[in-house]
Scaffold this motif. Structure first.
Motif, PDB file in Angstrom:
ATOM      1  N   ILE A  61     -14.364  26.998 -10.512  1.00  0.00           N
ATOM      2  CA  ILE A  61     -15.553  27.720 -11.841  1.00  0.00           C
ATOM      3  C   ILE A  61     -15.010  28.948 -12.074  1.00  0.00           C
ATOM      4  O   ILE A  61     -15.869  29.526 -10.793  1.00  0.00           O
ATOM      5  CB  ILE A  61     -16.869  27.388 -11.843  1.00  0.00           C
ATOM      6  N   GLY A  62     -15.040  29.695 -13.170  1.00  0.00           N
ATOM      7  CA  GLY A  62     -15.091  31.291 -13.489  1.00  0.00           C
ATOM      8  C   GLY A  62     -16.043  31.468 -13.885  1.00  0.00           C
ATOM      9  O   GLY A  62     -17.129  30.449 -14.869  1.00  0.00           O
ATOM     10  N   HIS A  63     -17.190  32.265 -12.805  1.00  0.00           N
ATOM     11  CA  HIS A  63     -18.366  33.635 -13.487  1.00  0.00           C
ATOM     12  C   HIS A  63     -19.240  32.099 -13.148  1.00  0.00           C
ATOM     13  O   HIS A  63     -20.148  32.546 -11.742  1.00  0.00           O
ATOM     14  CB  HIS A  63     -18.570  33.532 -14.715  1.00  0.00           C
ATOM     15  N   GLY A  64     -19.393  30.955 -13.561  1.00  0.00           N
ATOM     16  CA  GLY A  64     -20.330  30.232 -13.207  1.00  0.00           C
ATOM     17  C   GLY A  64     -21.686  30.169 -13.096  1.00  0.00           C
ATOM     18  O   GLY A  64     -22.521  29.789 -12.258  1.00  0.00           O
ATOM     19  N   LEU A  65     -22.610  31.380 -13.440  1.00  0.00           N
ATOM     20  CA  LEU A  65     -23.535  31.824 -13.637  1.00  0.00           C
ATOM     21  C   LEU A  65     -25.085  30.800 -14.449  1.00  0.00           C
ATOM     22  O   LEU A  65     -25.969  30.943 -13.743  1.00  0.00           O
ATOM     23  CB  LEU A  65     -24.370  33.141 -14.592  1.00  0.00           C
TER      24      LEU A  65
ATOM     25  N   ILE B  42     -16.650  23.182  -4.753  1.00  0.00           N
ATOM     26  CA  ILE B  42     -15.927  24.157  -6.048  1.00  0.00           C
ATOM     27  C   ILE B  42     -16.007  25.362  -6.121  1.00  0.00           C
ATOM     28  O   ILE B  42     -17.355  25.624  -6.336  1.00  0.00           O
ATOM     29  CB  ILE B  42     -16.003  22.595  -7.362  1.00  0.00           C
ATOM     30  N   PRO B  43     -14.559  25.520  -5.867  1.00  0.00           N
ATOM     31  CA  PRO B  43     -15.249  27.511  -5.629  1.00  0.00           C
ATOM     32  C   PRO B  43     -15.513  27.752  -7.103  1.00  0.00           C
ATOM     33  O   PRO B  43     -15.159  27.322  -8.269  1.00  0.00           O
ATOM     34  CB  PRO B  43     -14.055  27.931  -5.532  1.00  0.00           C
ATOM     35  N   ILE B  44     -16.622  28.493  -6.866  1.00  0.00           N
ATOM     36  CA  ILE B  44     -17.368  29.269  -7.856  1.00  0.00           C
ATOM     37  C   ILE B  44     -17.381  30.783  -7.834  1.00  0.00           C
ATOM     38  O   ILE B  44     -16.900  31.610  -6.503  1.00  0.00           O
ATOM     39  CB  ILE B  44     -18.927  29.401  -7.608  1.00  0.00           C
ATOM     40  N   GLU B  45     -15.754  31.599  -8.898  1.00  0.00           N
ATOM     41  CA  GLU B  45     -15.877  32.477  -9.126  1.00  0.00           C
ATOM     42  C   GLU B  45     -17.060  33.596  -9.177  1.00  0.00           C
ATOM     43  O   GLU B  45     -17.496  33.543 -10.222  1.00  0.00           O
ATOM     44  CB  GLU B  45     -14.409  32.483 -10.349  1.00  0.00           C
TER      45      GLU B  45
ATOM     46  N   MET C 194     -19.224  27.122  -2.604  1.00  0.00           N
ATOM     47  CA  MET C 194     -18.753  27.302  -2.408  1.00  0.00           C
ATOM     48  C   MET C 194     -17.639  28.943  -3.015  1.00  0.00           C
ATOM     49  O   MET C 194     -16.909  29.013  -3.785  1.00  0.00           O
ATOM     50  CB  MET C 194     -17.102  27.054  -3.016  1.00  0.00           C
ATOM     51  N   VAL C 195     -18.461  29.815  -2.764  1.00  0.00           N
ATOM     52  CA  VAL C 195     -18.709  31.047  -3.287  1.00  0.00           C
ATOM     53  C   VAL C 195     -17.066  32.378  -3.204  1.00  0.00           C
ATOM     54  O   VAL C 195     -17.015  32.115  -1.511  1.00  0.00           O
ATOM     55  CB  VAL C 195     -19.984  32.150  -2.818  1.00  0.00           C
ATOM     56  N   THR C 196     -16.887  32.380  -3.703  1.00  0.00           N
ATOM     57  CA  THR C 196     -15.361  33.807  -4.476  1.00  0.00           C
ATOM     58  C   THR C 196     -15.698  34.830  -4.260  1.00  0.00           C
ATOM     59  O   THR C 196     -16.854  35.204  -5.535  1.00  0.00           O
ATOM     60  CB  THR C 196     -14.309  33.129  -4.277  1.00  0.00           C
TER      61      THR C 196
END
Length: 131
Positions: free
Chosen positions: A16-20, A37-40, A69-71
């Motif tokens: 997920i891009g951004h995901g705020l 699920i990675p959160i960009e 799962m933060v990136t």
């Protein structure tokens, strides 16, 4: 909003891009943590675009502490005047991520990447050297 993130998950999004907007739905946060699920996250971009009103309001620390799962990522460095190193320094100085936690963020990014498996393993091994 959260509905768009749920929709992305339901169609099999790999990250997920951004995901705020996830912060407004506790069930969504739980699902993201459970499914890993990675959160960009692009802190500087989120602030400079107004997606997040202030550094103090940014959910990056809370997401990490909840087990998501933060990136950390840079988002258009020339436009926002930040790069990946700056994002890691920001996470360390403003959000008090330890060096071990920064290593975990880097490992998350490697895991979430679309690199071929052998390159991903090589990158993870290099990240592990910094323990």
């Amino acid at each position: 909003g959260p509905a768009s993130i749920w929709a992305a998950i339901n169609i099999g999004a790999e990250r997920i891009g951004h995901g705020l907007a996830a912060e407004f739905d506790s069930q969504l946060l739980e699902a993201l943590a459970t499914k890993q699920i990675p959160i960009e996250i692009n802190v500087t971009s989120n602030i400079r675009t107004g997606c997040c009103p202030s550094y103090d309001d940014h959910p990056v620390r809370r997401y990490f502490d909840l087990g998501l799962m933060v990136t950390l990522n840079s988002d258009d460095p020339p436009m926002f005047g930040s790069n990946l190193l700056d994002e890691y320094i920001l996470a360390h100085e403003r959000y008090h991520f330890t060096l071990e936690q920064l290593r975990e963020l880097a490992a998350n990014a490697a895991e979430a990447s679309f690199l071929p498996p052998h390159q991903k393993l090589n990158l993870l091994a290099r990240i592990e050297q910094y323990r």
